[in-house]
Design a protein around this motif. Structure first.
Motif, short mmCIF file in Angstrom:
data_model
loop_
_atom_site.label_atom_id
_atom_site.label_comp_id
_atom_site.label_asym_id
_atom_site.label_seq_id
_atom_site.Cartn_x
_atom_site.Cartn_y
_atom_site.Cartn_z
N ALA A 18 0.82 -1.21 0.00
CA ALA A 18 0.00 0.00 0.00
C ALA A 18 0.85 1.26 0.00
N SER A 19 1.98 1.21 0.66
CA SER A 19 2.82 2.42 0.73
C SER A 19 3.41 2.78 -0.62
N GLY A 20 3.43 1.84 -1.56
CA GLY A 20 3.96 2.12 -2.89
C GLY A 20 2.91 2.48 -3.92
N LEU A 21 1.66 2.62 -3.49
CA LEU A 21 0.59 2.92 -4.44
C LEU A 21 0.67 4.36 -4.94
N THR A 22 0.47 4.52 -6.24
CA THR A 22 0.30 5.88 -6.77
C THR A 22 -1.12 6.32 -6.44
N ASP A 24 -3.45 7.20 -8.52
CA ASP A 24 -4.38 6.53 -9.42
C ASP A 24 -4.65 5.10 -9.00
N MET A 25 -3.60 4.39 -8.60
CA MET A 25 -3.77 3.01 -8.16
C MET A 25 -4.61 2.96 -6.89
N ALA A 26 -4.34 3.85 -5.96
CA ALA A 26 -5.09 3.89 -4.70
C ALA A 26 -6.56 4.17 -4.97
N LYS A 27 -6.85 5.13 -5.86
CA LYS A 27 -8.24 5.44 -6.21
C LYS A 27 -8.93 4.22 -6.82
N TYR A 28 -8.23 3.52 -7.70
CA TYR A 28 -8.80 2.33 -8.33
C TYR A 28 -9.16 1.28 -7.28
N ILE A 29 -8.27 1.05 -6.33
CA ILE A 29 -8.52 0.06 -5.28
C ILE A 29 -9.69 0.49 -4.41
N VAL A 30 -9.73 1.77 -4.03
CA VAL A 30 -10.82 2.27 -3.19
C VAL A 30 -12.16 2.10 -3.88
N GLU A 31 -12.21 2.31 -5.18
CA GLU A 31 -13.46 2.26 -5.92
C GLU A 31 -13.82 0.84 -6.40
N PHE A 32 -12.94 -0.11 -6.21
CA PHE A 32 -13.18 -1.47 -6.70
C PHE A 32 -14.42 -2.09 -6.08
N ARG A 33 -15.23 -2.71 -6.91
CA ARG A 33 -16.38 -3.49 -6.47
C ARG A 33 -16.43 -4.75 -7.32
N ALA A 34 -16.79 -5.86 -6.72
CA ALA A 34 -16.95 -7.11 -7.47
C ALA A 34 -18.11 -6.95 -8.45
N ASP A 35 -18.03 -7.66 -9.56
CA ASP A 35 -19.12 -7.54 -10.53
C ASP A 35 -20.39 -8.18 -9.98
N GLU A 36 -21.49 -7.90 -10.66
CA GLU A 36 -22.80 -8.34 -10.17
C GLU A 36 -22.93 -9.85 -10.01
N ALA A 77 -8.78 0.03 2.77
CA ALA A 77 -8.52 0.90 3.92
C ALA A 77 -7.13 1.51 3.82
N GLN A 78 -6.16 0.71 3.43
CA GLN A 78 -4.81 1.23 3.30
C GLN A 78 -4.71 2.22 2.15
N ALA A 79 -5.42 1.96 1.06
CA ALA A 79 -5.42 2.88 -0.08
C ALA A 79 -6.08 4.20 0.32
N ARG A 80 -7.14 4.16 1.12
CA ARG A 80 -7.78 5.40 1.59
C ARG A 80 -6.80 6.21 2.44
N ARG A 81 -6.08 5.52 3.33
CA ARG A 81 -5.08 6.22 4.15
C ARG A 81 -3.99 6.83 3.26
N ARG A 82 -3.59 6.09 2.25
CA ARG A 82 -2.55 6.57 1.33
C ARG A 82 -3.03 7.85 0.63
N LEU A 83 -4.28 7.86 0.19
CA LEU A 83 -4.83 9.05 -0.47
C LEU A 83 -4.91 10.24 0.50
N THR A 84 -5.30 9.94 1.73
CA THR A 84 -5.38 11.00 2.75
C THR A 84 -4.01 11.57 3.05
N ASP A 85 -3.01 10.70 3.13
CA ASP A 85 -1.64 11.14 3.41
C ASP A 85 -1.06 11.96 2.26
N GLN A 86 -1.50 11.67 1.03
CA GLN A 86 -0.98 12.37 -0.14
C GLN A 86 -1.61 13.74 -0.33
N SER A 87 -2.74 13.98 0.31
CA SER A 87 -3.42 15.27 0.10
C SER A 87 -3.01 16.32 1.09
#
Length: 87
Positions: A18-22, A24-36, A77-87
């Motif tokens: 998670a600490s190496g996420l860009t 864009d990668m972090a946003k993709y992970i945060v928004e990920f949902r399994a298909d229907e 959760a880690q991607a959300r923290r990464r995005l928060t830390d980057q802002s």
């Protein structure tokens, strides 16, 4: 009485990833949902589990979905923290 929360072994294992996420990668992970179809299958298995009607194969399948969901939730959760830390 306060409770101190410690990261789980899985959280600790995934933290370097998670600490190496860009951003864009972090946003993709945060928004990920399994298909229907996957969500539908999980719901079907959950209902059968609640009713005590899972076959042995379905129980294994359901446990794998649960384990995968846990992994994804930790990464999100880690991607959300990464995005928060980057802002």
């Amino acid at each position: 009485m306060s409770t101190i929360s410690h990261p789980s072994p899985l959280e600790r294992l995934l933290e370097p990833l998670a600490s190496g996420l860009t951003s864009d990668m972090a946003k993709y992970i945060v928004e990920f949902r399994a298909d229907e179809s996957v969500q539908s299958r999980i719901a079907e298995l959950a209902e059968k589990a609640n009713e005590g009607d899972l076959t042995d194969d379905e129980r294994v399948e359901y446990e794998r979905f649960v384990d995968g969901g846990t992994l994804i939730a930790i990464l999100q959760a880690q991607a959300r923290r990464r995005l928060t830390d980057q802002s």
